[in-house]
Design an enzyme around this catalytic site. Structure first.
Site, PDB file in Angstrom:
ATOM      1  CE  LYS A  22      -1.451   1.690   4.086  1.00  0.00           C
ATOM      2  NZ  LYS A  22      -1.341   3.093   4.296  1.00  0.00           N
ATOM      3  NE  ARG A  92      -1.307  13.356   8.478  1.00  0.00           N
ATOM      4  CZ  ARG A  92       0.063  13.687   7.891  1.00  0.00           C
ATOM      5  NH1 ARG A  92       0.396  12.781   7.064  1.00  0.00           N
ATOM      6  NH2 ARG A  92       0.638  14.716   8.430  1.00  0.00           N
ATOM      7  CG  ASP A 116      -3.995  10.531  11.150  1.00  0.00           C
ATOM      8  OD1 ASP A 116      -3.130  10.565  12.202  1.00  0.00           O
ATOM      9  OD2 ASP A 116      -3.529   9.769  10.001  1.00  0.00           O
ATOM     10  CG  ASP A 305       2.434   1.699   9.733  1.00  0.00           C
ATOM     11  OD1 ASP A 305       2.052   2.330  10.914  1.00  0.00           O
ATOM     12  OD2 ASP A 305       2.875   1.875   8.815  1.00  0.00           O
TER      13      ASP A 305
HETATM   14  N1  EPU Z   1       6.924  14.329  10.697  1.00  0.00           N
HETATM   15  C1  EPU Z   1       7.049  15.538  11.173  1.00  0.00           C
HETATM   16  N2  EPU Z   1       7.000  16.511   9.932  1.00  0.00           N
HETATM   17  C2  EPU Z   1       6.962  16.162   8.633  1.00  0.00           C
HETATM   18  C3  EPU Z   1       6.865  14.927   8.505  1.00  0.00           C
HETATM   19  C4  EPU Z   1       6.811  13.757   9.377  1.00  0.00           C
HETATM   20  O1  EPU Z   1       7.139  15.991  12.333  1.00  0.00           O
HETATM   21  O2  EPU Z   1       6.893  16.958   7.959  1.00  0.00           O
HETATM   22  C5  EPU Z   1       6.986  13.404  11.821  1.00  0.00           C
HETATM   23  C6  EPU Z   1       5.528  12.708  11.845  1.00  0.00           C
HETATM   24  O3  EPU Z   1       4.820  13.290  12.862  1.00  0.00           O
HETATM   25  C7  EPU Z   1       6.024  11.191  12.693  1.00  0.00           C
HETATM   26  C8  EPU Z   1       7.227  11.077  11.989  1.00  0.00           C
HETATM   27  O4  EPU Z   1       7.914  12.107  11.526  1.00  0.00           O
HETATM   28  O5  EPU Z   1       6.285  11.247  13.728  1.00  0.00           O
HETATM   29  C9  EPU Z   1       7.415  10.123  10.893  1.00  0.00           C
HETATM   30  O6  EPU Z   1       6.456  10.501   9.821  1.00  0.00           O
HETATM   31  P1  EPU Z   1       6.469  10.054   8.308  1.00  0.00           P
HETATM   32  O7  EPU Z   1       6.988  11.272   7.478  1.00  0.00           O
HETATM   33  O8  EPU Z   1       7.869   9.052   8.143  1.00  0.00           O
HETATM   34  O9  EPU Z   1       5.488   9.216   7.848  1.00  0.00           O
HETATM   35  P2  EPU Z   1       4.473   9.286   6.697  1.00  0.00           P
HETATM   36  O10 EPU Z   1       5.024   9.358   5.635  1.00  0.00           O
HETATM   37  O11 EPU Z   1       3.281  10.301   7.133  1.00  0.00           O
HETATM   38  C10 EPU Z   1       4.195   6.772   6.409  1.00  0.00           C
HETATM   39  C11 EPU Z   1       3.136   5.566   6.065  1.00  0.00           C
HETATM   40  C12 EPU Z   1       2.656   5.414   7.488  1.00  0.00           C
HETATM   41  C13 EPU Z   1       4.112   4.777   8.412  1.00  0.00           C
HETATM   42  C14 EPU Z   1       4.988   5.858   8.270  1.00  0.00           C
HETATM   43  C15 EPU Z   1       6.155   5.541   9.131  1.00  0.00           C
HETATM   44  C16 EPU Z   1       2.066   6.034   4.087  1.00  0.00           C
HETATM   45  C17 EPU Z   1       1.090   6.523   3.251  1.00  0.00           C
HETATM   46  N3  EPU Z   1       1.966   6.166   5.555  1.00  0.00           N
HETATM   47  O12 EPU Z   1       3.522   8.041   7.016  1.00  0.00           O
HETATM   48  O13 EPU Z   1       1.910   4.150   7.364  1.00  0.00           O
HETATM   49  O14 EPU Z   1       3.529   4.582   9.727  1.00  0.00           O
HETATM   50  O15 EPU Z   1       5.406   6.363   7.026  1.00  0.00           O
HETATM   51  O16 EPU Z   1       6.829   4.235   8.598  1.00  0.00           O
HETATM   52  O17 EPU Z   1       2.993   5.615   3.360  1.00  0.00           O
HETATM   53  C18 EPU Z   1      -0.179   2.768   7.703  1.00  0.00           C
HETATM   54  O18 EPU Z   1       0.130   2.113   6.739  1.00  0.00           O
HETATM   55  O19 EPU Z   1      -0.835   2.360   8.411  1.00  0.00           O
HETATM   56  C19 EPU Z   1       0.723   4.202   7.846  1.00  0.00           C
HETATM   57  C20 EPU Z   1       0.308   5.056   9.046  1.00  0.00           C
END
Ligand code: EPU
Length: 418
Positions: A22, A92, A116, A305
């Site tokens: 995904k 998101r 979220d 996850d």
């Molecule tokens: N963060 C910030 N600022 C930013 C971006 C991230 O503070 O601009 C923080 C977030 O709040 C979090 C951490 O950095 O504490 C990591 O967030 P990241 O950006 O790595 O996560 P994401 O890209 O929003 C993706 C997956 C998530 C998965 C995370 C971590 C997708 C669509 N989502 O989210 O997957 O938990 O990486 O591996 O790729 C799921 O599949 O159930 C899911 C939530």
């Protein structure tokens, strides 16, 4: 709202195959925005989030069609660079269109996603990086309006944390930028390597994806592509824990065990026997798991996850486990639901202490997010009596046919569309 109904107490046995990841395919769908024409992405799971990303692209003028597990995306020559609030709220991950839209159209209007069920989840790293590349953002009535004069500029972007989404937005934006973009402290997740490999097949010049420093040399144009998505390590890992928690014997196929190194190591520490091969793994669960400690970290650490599913397993372990969640401030919401099933867990800020109980008891519970929902179904497989996991649409966002795959392994599991 749909529900998944589980009658516990049966060990799961047999073979289960997983589909494409995904968290790779959603970004790969956004990547198609970079090149007009017809793209074909295969091994795509028929899940709600793929449908939602299809709607996001559709709003911009693209045509998407999922036929079995093959997705065709037709990108027109000109795009309407907008992602409206109703779609961004529903998913998101839509924020990933920012980079491609700015690179392709010099403009993006994307509703600010807000927090979220996992917490605040800011996007400051995405915006900071794109600003360094020459974009300007303004918040207009809840909509982020991004613009850049001419092309984005390649530059060195140092991420404060190896954020998956921010790395991907920089990567996508860098492909068509002027000059070289260097992402330092990049996320190293396998899904990023897969996205980079798709972009390279489209004609992008990328080095170092999968490491902490990624270099992208911008090109003038990209071409439409045919790409197969890597297996979903989270789907694979969830079935592995289904085997573990029921004391069963499950072989997971079409997966990459090395993408789950830390998670499988921890499963072995609980007493599971794990065999790994090329594209498969076999998990034999112990009668009662042993307690283990773990902390979630970016790849190659223990994946956040996989945390709720692992805690479901540890809730029936012999002994006390201490776990630390380092990614999300609100990830522990599912704990309250496990308590309703008789688990003994206390949480304090980012830590949880899990005192293993001998048995769980089936109860009506609610899924707050995808992985929380999966974890509650797994707990239900081990519990006495019937567990009804409500709000199962969250589970449908990330797992194709979750209930039917568990049922095929011998679980009494049913998906009810209520
Ligand atoms: N963060 C910030 N600022 C930013 C971006 C991230 O503070 O601009 C923080 C977030 O709040 C979090 C951490 O950095 O504490 C990591 O967030 P990241 O950006 O790595 O996560 P994401 O890209 O929003 C993706 C997956 C998530 C998965 C995370 C971590 C997708 C669509 N989502 O989210 O997957 O938990 O990486 O591996 O790729 C799921 O599949 O159930 C899911 C939530």
């Amino acid at each position: 709202m749909p529900a998944i109904v589980v009658e516990g107490g049966r060990p799961l046995r047999g073979t289960v195959g997983v589909l494409g990841a995904k968290n790779a395919v959603l970004k790969e769908m956004a990547a198609t925005l970079l090149a007009p024409g017809r793209h074909i992405i295969s091994n795509v799971p028929a899940i709600l989030d793929v449908e939602l990303m299809g709607r996001v692209l559709g709003h911009m003028g693209a045509h998407t069609k999922l036929d079995g597990h093959e997705l065709s995306v037709v990108i027109p020559d000109s795009l309407d660079p907008e992602a409206p609030i109703e779609l961004v709220r529903a998913m998101r991950a839509s924020i990933i269109v920012l980079g491609p839209l700015l690179a392709r159209c010099g403009e993006a209007r994307v509703a600010l996603p807000g927090g979220d069920d996992l917490g605040a989840r800011p996007i400051d790293f995405h915006l900071g990086g794109l600003e360094q590349m020459g974009a300007h953002f303004e918040l207009v009535h809840g909509v982020l309006v991004g613009k850049c004069e001419g092309k984005l500029r390649g530059t060195e972007v140092e991420l404060p944390f190896p954020s998956v989404g921010a790395t991907e937005n920089m990567l996508l934006a860098g492909t068509l930028a002027d000059g070289e973009t260097v992402i330092i402290n990049a996320a190293r997740e396998p899904e990023i390597e897969d996205l980079a490999s798709m972009l390279c097949s489209m004609g992008a010049h990328i080095e170092g994806a999968g490491s902490a420093i990624i270099r992208i040399t911008g090109v003038e144009n990209l071409e439409p592509v045919r790409h197969g998505v890597i297996p979903d390590r989270l789907e694979a890992g969830t079935y592995a824990i289904a085997g573990a928690i029921t004391g069963g014997d499950i072989t997971v196929t079409s997966c990459v065990p090395s993408h789950l190194r830390m998670e499988l190591l921890k499963l072995e520490e609980t007493g599971c026997e794990v065999e790994r091969g090329e594209g498969w793994m076999r998990i034999q669960g112990p009668e009662r798991p042993k307690a283990v400690d773990f902390a979630t970290l970016p790849f190659p650490g223990f994946h956040t996850d996989m945390h709720p599913q692992m805690v479901a397993l540890l809730s029936v372990a012999d002994g006390t486990s201490v776990i630390t969640e380092n990614l999300y401030d609100a990830r522990f919401r599912y704990v309250g639901e496990l308590l309703r099933m008789g688990a003994d867990i206390t949480t304090e800020w980012q830590h949880a202490v899990i005192r293993g109980v001998e048995r769980l008891s089936g109860a009506p519970v609610l899924a707050h997010d995808i992985r929380a929902g999966a974890a509650l179904v797994l707990a239900g497989l081990r519990a006495d009596g019937v567990t009804v996991v409500g709000d199962a649409h969250h589970i449908d966002r990330g797992y194709e046919g979750f209930a039917s795959k568990l049922a095929a392994l011998g679980g009494a599991v049913e998906h009810r569309a209520e």
